[in-house]
Design a protein around this motif. Structure first.
Motif, PDB file in Angstrom:
ATOM      1  N   TRP A   1       0.860  -1.183   0.000  1.00 48.30           N
ATOM      2  CA  TRP A   1       0.000   0.000   0.000  1.00 48.30           C
ATOM      3  C   TRP A   1       0.898   1.236   0.000  1.00 48.30           C
ATOM      4  O   TRP A   1       1.179   1.823   1.037  1.00 48.30           O
ATOM      5  CB  TRP A   1      -0.920  -0.009   1.218  1.00 48.30           C
ATOM      6  CG  TRP A   1      -2.055  -0.971   1.076  1.00 48.30           C
ATOM      7  CD1 TRP A   1      -2.070  -2.274   1.457  1.00 48.30           C
ATOM      8  CD2 TRP A   1      -3.328  -0.707   0.496  1.00 48.30           C
ATOM      9  NE1 TRP A   1      -3.287  -2.831   1.148  1.00 48.30           N
ATOM     10  CE2 TRP A   1      -4.079  -1.892   0.561  1.00 48.30           C
ATOM     11  CE3 TRP A   1      -3.918   0.427  -0.063  1.00 48.30           C
ATOM     12  CZ2 TRP A   1      -5.381  -1.989   0.092  1.00 48.30           C
ATOM     13  CZ3 TRP A   1      -5.215   0.326  -0.537  1.00 48.30           C
ATOM     14  CH2 TRP A   1      -5.939  -0.864  -0.460  1.00 48.30           C
TER      15      TRP A   1
ATOM     16  N   PHE B   1      -6.663  -2.888   4.108  1.00 47.79           N
ATOM     17  CA  PHE B   1      -7.894  -2.172   4.424  1.00 47.79           C
ATOM     18  C   PHE B   1      -8.651  -2.963   5.477  1.00 47.79           C
ATOM     19  O   PHE B   1      -8.978  -4.131   5.273  1.00 47.79           O
ATOM     20  CB  PHE B   1      -8.777  -1.976   3.192  1.00 47.79           C
ATOM     21  CG  PHE B   1     -10.129  -1.419   3.535  1.00 47.79           C
ATOM     22  CD1 PHE B   1     -10.247  -0.142   4.044  1.00 47.79           C
ATOM     23  CD2 PHE B   1     -11.270  -2.185   3.392  1.00 47.79           C
ATOM     24  CE1 PHE B   1     -11.485   0.378   4.390  1.00 47.79           C
ATOM     25  CE2 PHE B   1     -12.513  -1.686   3.728  1.00 47.79           C
ATOM     26  CZ  PHE B   1     -12.627  -0.398   4.230  1.00 47.79           C
TER      27      PHE B   1
ATOM     28  N   ILE C   1      -4.974   2.461   6.524  1.00 49.20           N
ATOM     29  CA  ILE C   1      -4.673   1.483   5.472  1.00 49.20           C
ATOM     30  C   ILE C   1      -3.163   1.386   5.286  1.00 49.20           C
ATOM     31  O   ILE C   1      -2.600   0.295   5.206  1.00 49.20           O
ATOM     32  CB  ILE C   1      -5.365   1.867   4.150  1.00 49.20           C
ATOM     33  CG1 ILE C   1      -6.883   1.779   4.298  1.00 49.20           C
ATOM     34  CG2 ILE C   1      -4.872   0.981   3.007  1.00 49.20           C
ATOM     35  CD1 ILE C   1      -7.649   2.357   3.127  1.00 49.20           C
TER      36      ILE C   1
ATOM     37  N   ILE D   1      -2.848   3.956  -2.404  1.00 48.90           N
ATOM     38  CA  ILE D   1      -3.762   4.650  -1.481  1.00 48.90           C
ATOM     39  C   ILE D   1      -4.644   5.616  -2.271  1.00 48.90           C
ATOM     40  O   ILE D   1      -5.860   5.673  -2.075  1.00 48.90           O
ATOM     41  CB  ILE D   1      -2.970   5.404  -0.384  1.00 48.90           C
ATOM     42  CG1 ILE D   1      -2.196   4.428   0.505  1.00 48.90           C
ATOM     43  CG2 ILE D   1      -3.878   6.314   0.438  1.00 48.90           C
ATOM     44  CD1 ILE D   1      -3.010   3.659   1.496  1.00 48.90           C
TER      45      ILE D   1
END
Length: 158
Positions: A5, A82, A76, A10
């Motif tokens: 991520w 998530f 996140i 994102i």
């Protein structure tokens, strides 16, 4: 192996998963750290209060929405996953007016537990001075689902 991520992922998640009006804020991720993230709220006159002597500053509603959104995105990044969550508290303090222009938003995860997370978002205008601070608390919803599934296993329906 799952994808990291990073800032680009994102931002893609923000574009795919958030409500259309949240996307209108134009938030962009500029940095990911192990304990938080940095965002930019780009100049947008639609976010400014209008009229009177108080015009030309970003509205408190826009600051609160940006704080909430950036905090979810920070979770996140910190979790590298998530986790469905809901805001249970959002407190905003305004130190000075935030003039229309690009705004730097630094979000730090103060605590990130199994069921709850607490974050702090700091807003700085072009002059670099701290203009607003928001403290947010989130409840993770995946732990509620896990607890429900465990209860169902222990007490199956007849």
């Amino acid at each position: 192996m799952s994808e990291t991520w990073d800032a680009a992922r994102i931002d893609a998640f923000l574009d795919e998963a958030f409500a259309p009006w949240v996307k209108l804020l134009g938030l962009r991720t500029s940095e990911i750290r192990s304990d938080g993230a940095q965002f930019t709220l780009p100049e947008n006159t639609d976010l400014a209060r209008g009229g009177g002597e108080g015009g030309g500053v970003i509205s408190g509603q826009a600051v609160a929405a940006a704080a909430d959104t950036c905090s979810v995105l920070t979770l996140i990044a910190v979790n590298q996953a998530f986790r469905p969550c809901t805001t249970v508290d959002l407190t905003t303090h305004f130190m000075r007016p935030l003039p229309v222009g690009d705004v730097d938003i630094a979000v730090h995860a103060l605590s990130n537990g199994r069921r709850m997370a607490t974050l702090r978002a700091e807003f700085r205008g072009a002059n670099g001075k701290l203009a607003a601070v928001a403290t947010l608390a989130f409840a993770y919803l995946d732990t509620l689902n896990l607890a429900r599934r465990l209860r169902q296993r222990r007490n199956p329906a007849p």
